[in-house]
Design a protein around this motif. Structure first.
Motif, PDB file in Angstrom:
ATOM      1  N   MET A 195     -96.227 -10.082  14.499  1.00  0.00           N
ATOM      2  CA  MET A 195     -97.260 -10.134  13.459  1.00  0.00           C
ATOM      3  C   MET A 195     -97.902  -8.782  13.210  1.00  0.00           C
ATOM      4  O   MET A 195     -98.294  -8.468  12.074  1.00  0.00           O
ATOM      5  CB  MET A 195     -98.334 -11.159  13.827  1.00  0.00           C
ATOM      6  CG  MET A 195     -99.125 -10.848  15.071  1.00  0.00           C
ATOM      7  SD  MET A 195    -100.405 -12.105  15.369  1.00  0.00           S
ATOM      8  CE  MET A 195    -101.056 -11.550  16.960  1.00  0.00           C
ATOM      9  N   ILE A 196     -98.004  -7.936  14.252  1.00  0.00           N
ATOM     10  CA  ILE A 196     -98.642  -6.635  14.088  1.00  0.00           C
ATOM     11  C   ILE A 196     -97.678  -5.644  13.447  1.00  0.00           C
ATOM     12  O   ILE A 196     -98.008  -4.981  12.458  1.00  0.00           O
ATOM     13  CB  ILE A 196     -99.132  -6.105  15.447  1.00  0.00           C
ATOM     14  CG1 ILE A 196    -100.120  -7.083  16.077  1.00  0.00           C
ATOM     15  CG2 ILE A 196     -99.783  -4.728  15.284  1.00  0.00           C
ATOM     16  CD1 ILE A 196    -100.507  -6.733  17.505  1.00  0.00           C
ATOM     17  N   LEU A 197     -96.483  -5.522  13.998  1.00  0.00           N
ATOM     18  CA  LEU A 197     -95.503  -4.575  13.476  1.00  0.00           C
ATOM     19  C   LEU A 197     -95.093  -4.898  12.052  1.00  0.00           C
ATOM     20  O   LEU A 197     -94.782  -4.003  11.266  1.00  0.00           O
ATOM     21  CB  LEU A 197     -94.265  -4.558  14.375  1.00  0.00           C
ATOM     22  CG  LEU A 197     -94.471  -4.178  15.849  1.00  0.00           C
ATOM     23  CD1 LEU A 197     -93.133  -4.152  16.560  1.00  0.00           C
ATOM     24  CD2 LEU A 197     -95.183  -2.850  15.982  1.00  0.00           C
ATOM     25  N   ASN A 198     -95.097  -6.187  11.719  1.00  0.00           N
ATOM     26  CA  ASN A 198     -94.660  -6.612  10.386  1.00  0.00           C
ATOM     27  C   ASN A 198     -95.816  -6.912   9.435  1.00  0.00           C
ATOM     28  O   ASN A 198     -95.585  -7.371   8.316  1.00  0.00           O
ATOM     29  CB  ASN A 198     -93.762  -7.843  10.517  1.00  0.00           C
ATOM     30  CG  ASN A 198     -92.440  -7.525  11.192  1.00  0.00           C
ATOM     31  OD1 ASN A 198     -91.525  -6.999  10.575  1.00  0.00           O
ATOM     32  ND2 ASN A 198     -92.327  -7.820  12.488  1.00  0.00           N
ATOM     33  N   HIS A 199     -97.038  -6.635   9.875  1.00  0.00           N
ATOM     34  CA  HIS A 199     -98.232  -6.823   9.025  1.00  0.00           C
ATOM     35  C   HIS A 199     -98.200  -8.181   8.321  1.00  0.00           C
ATOM     36  O   HIS A 199     -98.331  -8.273   7.092  1.00  0.00           O
ATOM     37  CB  HIS A 199     -98.339  -5.694   7.984  1.00  0.00           C
ATOM     38  CG  HIS A 199     -98.404  -4.326   8.583  1.00  0.00           C
ATOM     39  ND1 HIS A 199     -99.535  -3.826   9.169  1.00  0.00           N
ATOM     40  CD2 HIS A 199     -97.463  -3.345   8.701  1.00  0.00           C
ATOM     41  CE1 HIS A 199     -99.301  -2.604   9.612  1.00  0.00           C
ATOM     42  NE2 HIS A 199     -98.057  -2.286   9.352  1.00  0.00           N
ATOM     43  N   THR A 200     -98.024  -9.221   9.090  1.00  0.00           N
ATOM     44  CA  THR A 200     -97.922 -10.553   8.506  1.00  0.00           C
ATOM     45  C   THR A 200     -99.243 -10.974   7.869  1.00  0.00           C
ATOM     46  O   THR A 200    -100.304 -10.399   8.147  1.00  0.00           O
ATOM     47  CB  THR A 200     -97.548 -11.588   9.586  1.00  0.00           C
ATOM     48  OG1 THR A 200     -98.623 -11.675  10.546  1.00  0.00           O
ATOM     49  CG2 THR A 200     -96.253 -11.204  10.290  1.00  0.00           C
ATOM     50  N   ASP A 201     -99.172 -11.981   7.036  1.00  0.00           N
ATOM     51  CA  ASP A 201    -100.390 -12.468   6.372  1.00  0.00           C
ATOM     52  C   ASP A 201    -101.414 -12.941   7.398  1.00  0.00           C
ATOM     53  O   ASP A 201    -102.622 -12.745   7.213  1.00  0.00           O
ATOM     54  CB  ASP A 201    -100.048 -13.608   5.408  1.00  0.00           C
ATOM     55  CG  ASP A 201     -99.308 -13.117   4.171  1.00  0.00           C
ATOM     56  OD1 ASP A 201     -99.356 -11.904   3.881  1.00  0.00           O
ATOM     57  OD2 ASP A 201     -98.680 -13.950   3.495  1.00  0.00           O
ATOM     58  N   MET A 202    -100.948 -13.569   8.477  1.00  0.00           N
ATOM     59  CA  MET A 202    -101.874 -14.022   9.499  1.00  0.00           C
ATOM     60  C   MET A 202    -102.611 -12.842  10.130  1.00  0.00           C
ATOM     61  O   MET A 202    -103.834 -12.882  10.313  1.00  0.00           O
ATOM     62  CB  MET A 202    -101.148 -14.816  10.581  1.00  0.00           C
ATOM     63  CG  MET A 202    -102.095 -15.377  11.656  1.00  0.00           C
ATOM     64  SD  MET A 202    -101.265 -16.404  12.902  1.00  0.00           S
ATOM     65  CE  MET A 202    -100.431 -15.134  13.852  1.00  0.00           C
ATOM     66  N   TRP A 203    -101.861 -11.781  10.463  1.00  0.00           N
ATOM     67  CA  TRP A 203    -102.487 -10.605  11.074  1.00  0.00           C
ATOM     68  C   TRP A 203    -103.472  -9.949  10.105  1.00  0.00           C
ATOM     69  O   TRP A 203    -104.582  -9.583  10.508  1.00  0.00           O
ATOM     70  CB  TRP A 203    -101.415  -9.613  11.505  1.00  0.00           C
ATOM     71  CG  TRP A 203    -101.954  -8.349  12.127  1.00  0.00           C
ATOM     72  CD1 TRP A 203    -101.828  -7.077  11.654  1.00  0.00           C
ATOM     73  CD2 TRP A 203    -102.686  -8.228  13.360  1.00  0.00           C
ATOM     74  NE1 TRP A 203    -102.434  -6.170  12.488  1.00  0.00           N
ATOM     75  CE2 TRP A 203    -102.972  -6.860  13.551  1.00  0.00           C
ATOM     76  CE3 TRP A 203    -103.123  -9.153  14.305  1.00  0.00           C
ATOM     77  CZ2 TRP A 203    -103.684  -6.386  14.662  1.00  0.00           C
ATOM     78  CZ3 TRP A 203    -103.839  -8.683  15.411  1.00  0.00           C
ATOM     79  CH2 TRP A 203    -104.113  -7.319  15.575  1.00  0.00           C
ATOM     80  N   LYS A 204    -103.097  -9.839   8.854  1.00  0.00           N
ATOM     81  CA  LYS A 204    -104.006  -9.242   7.867  1.00  0.00           C
ATOM     82  C   LYS A 204    -105.261 -10.094   7.696  1.00  0.00           C
ATOM     83  O   LYS A 204    -106.370  -9.562   7.532  1.00  0.00           O
ATOM     84  CB  LYS A 204    -103.278  -9.058   6.527  1.00  0.00           C
ATOM     85  CG  LYS A 204    -102.253  -7.929   6.549  1.00  0.00           C
ATOM     86  CD  LYS A 204    -101.641  -7.647   5.199  1.00  0.00           C
ATOM     87  CE  LYS A 204    -100.634  -8.690   4.802  1.00  0.00           C
ATOM     88  NZ  LYS A 204     -99.889  -8.308   3.565  1.00  0.00           N
ATOM     89  N   GLY A 205    -105.103 -11.403   7.773  1.00  0.00           N
ATOM     90  CA  GLY A 205    -106.263 -12.283   7.691  1.00  0.00           C
ATOM     91  C   GLY A 205    -107.181 -12.117   8.890  1.00  0.00           C
ATOM     92  O   GLY A 205    -108.414 -12.098   8.744  1.00  0.00           O
ATOM     93  N   TRP A 206    -106.584 -11.978  10.065  1.00  0.00           N
ATOM     94  CA  TRP A 206    -107.382 -11.746  11.271  1.00  0.00           C
ATOM     95  C   TRP A 206    -108.141 -10.429  11.173  1.00  0.00           C
ATOM     96  O   TRP A 206    -109.313 -10.351  11.546  1.00  0.00           O
ATOM     97  CB  TRP A 206    -106.481 -11.728  12.503  1.00  0.00           C
ATOM     98  CG  TRP A 206    -106.027 -13.070  12.965  1.00  0.00           C
ATOM     99  CD1 TRP A 206    -106.211 -14.268  12.331  1.00  0.00           C
ATOM    100  CD2 TRP A 206    -105.300 -13.356  14.156  1.00  0.00           C
ATOM    101  NE1 TRP A 206    -105.636 -15.282  13.061  1.00  0.00           N
ATOM    102  CE2 TRP A 206    -105.074 -14.766  14.180  1.00  0.00           C
ATOM    103  CE3 TRP A 206    -104.806 -12.582  15.201  1.00  0.00           C
ATOM    104  CZ2 TRP A 206    -104.384 -15.377  15.212  1.00  0.00           C
ATOM    105  CZ3 TRP A 206    -104.120 -13.191  16.234  1.00  0.00           C
ATOM    106  CH2 TRP A 206    -103.909 -14.581  16.237  1.00  0.00           C
TER     107      TRP A 206
END
Length: 245
Positions: A215-226
């Motif tokens: 999630m961090i390396l791929n800048h997922t939507d969940m990570w961006k939301g967090w």
């Protein structure tokens, strides 16, 4: 337990504790199969999994070549795997180096992991904002990062003069630093260089993408939301540098 084609089965999810185990397995070049645990659905609390880990947490491994032996708790998994490596790639062979590496591993298990996990929870997952909790846990994470920063002065690795389970265990949590509003480059240059060294290892890149895209390396939507929620909750409590790439 159903037979496995691999000697080891890893039960995991995309979290810092889960990444520890998969990085270790990749670094040692071990054959393993992956069972992704759906934390959102509470799979870790199902009866079949509690027979593997009575605490209902990830990660855990089952060693099928040792009579389907279950090993749970991330630090225990790292030790179990590293101790069986005749090349001592992740745990120094000499007693002094080994003691140093184990000390830092336990430091992570008892300090950095729990404190960072609480910071993560209050910043990104709790239903309401608690200024007291956020200040408490983010401040403690900063203190712990300062301990690592000092330890890495003039050193490539945390312990024993070599890359070890101590580095793996701490790295996956330090990787979350943007969530805490902490700039490694600005405040922790030794830690930033150490993080970059570890992140550049091919086995680490593979392990970080188990059981799925990181999630961090791929800048997922969940990570961006967090990150966005954490930024709002840190407002007025801590300085907020821009997240690092």
């Amino acid at each position: 337990m159903a037979a496995s084609a691999s000697p080891l089965t890893l039960y995991t999810a995309g979290t810092p504790n889960g990444w520890k185990a998969s990085i270790c397995l990749e670094e040692l070049g071990l054959q393993y199969s992956v069972h992704r645990i759906d934390l959102g659905k509470g799979e870790q609390k199902e009866d079949w999994y509690l027979k593997i880990n009575p605490n209902g947490r990830i990660p855990a491994i089952v060693d099928h070549e040792a009579g389907d032996l279950p090993v749970f708790e991330s630090g225990s998994v790292l030790m179990y795997l590293a101790e069986r490596d005749p090349q001592h790639r992740l745990l120094p062979a000499d007693p002094r180096g080994r003691a140093e590496a184990v000390s830092w591993l336990f430091w992570q298990m008892g300090g950095l992991g729990p404190m960072a996990g609480q910071a993560d929870w209050w910043l990104a997952m709790a239903s309401e904002r608690s200024e007291t909790a956020i200040d408490r846990y983010v401040s403690e994470v900063q203190r712990l990062l300062s301990v690592m920063e000092k330890a890495l002065e003039g050193r490539e690795w945390l312990a024993g003069g070599q890359y070890s389970v101590a580095d793996i265990a701490c790295f996956t949590w330090v990787l979350m630093h943007d969530l805490w509003g902490i700039s490694l480059a600005g405040s922790y240059p030794n830690l930033r260089a150490w993080t970059d060294r570890i992140k550049g290892r091919p086995a680490v890149q593979r392990g970080l993408n188990v059981p799925g895209p990181n999630m961090i390396l791929n800048h997922t939507d969940m990570w961006k939301g967090w990150l966005e929620k954490a930024k709002q909750r840190l407002s007025g409590i801590k300085p907020i540098p821009e997240p690092e790439e």
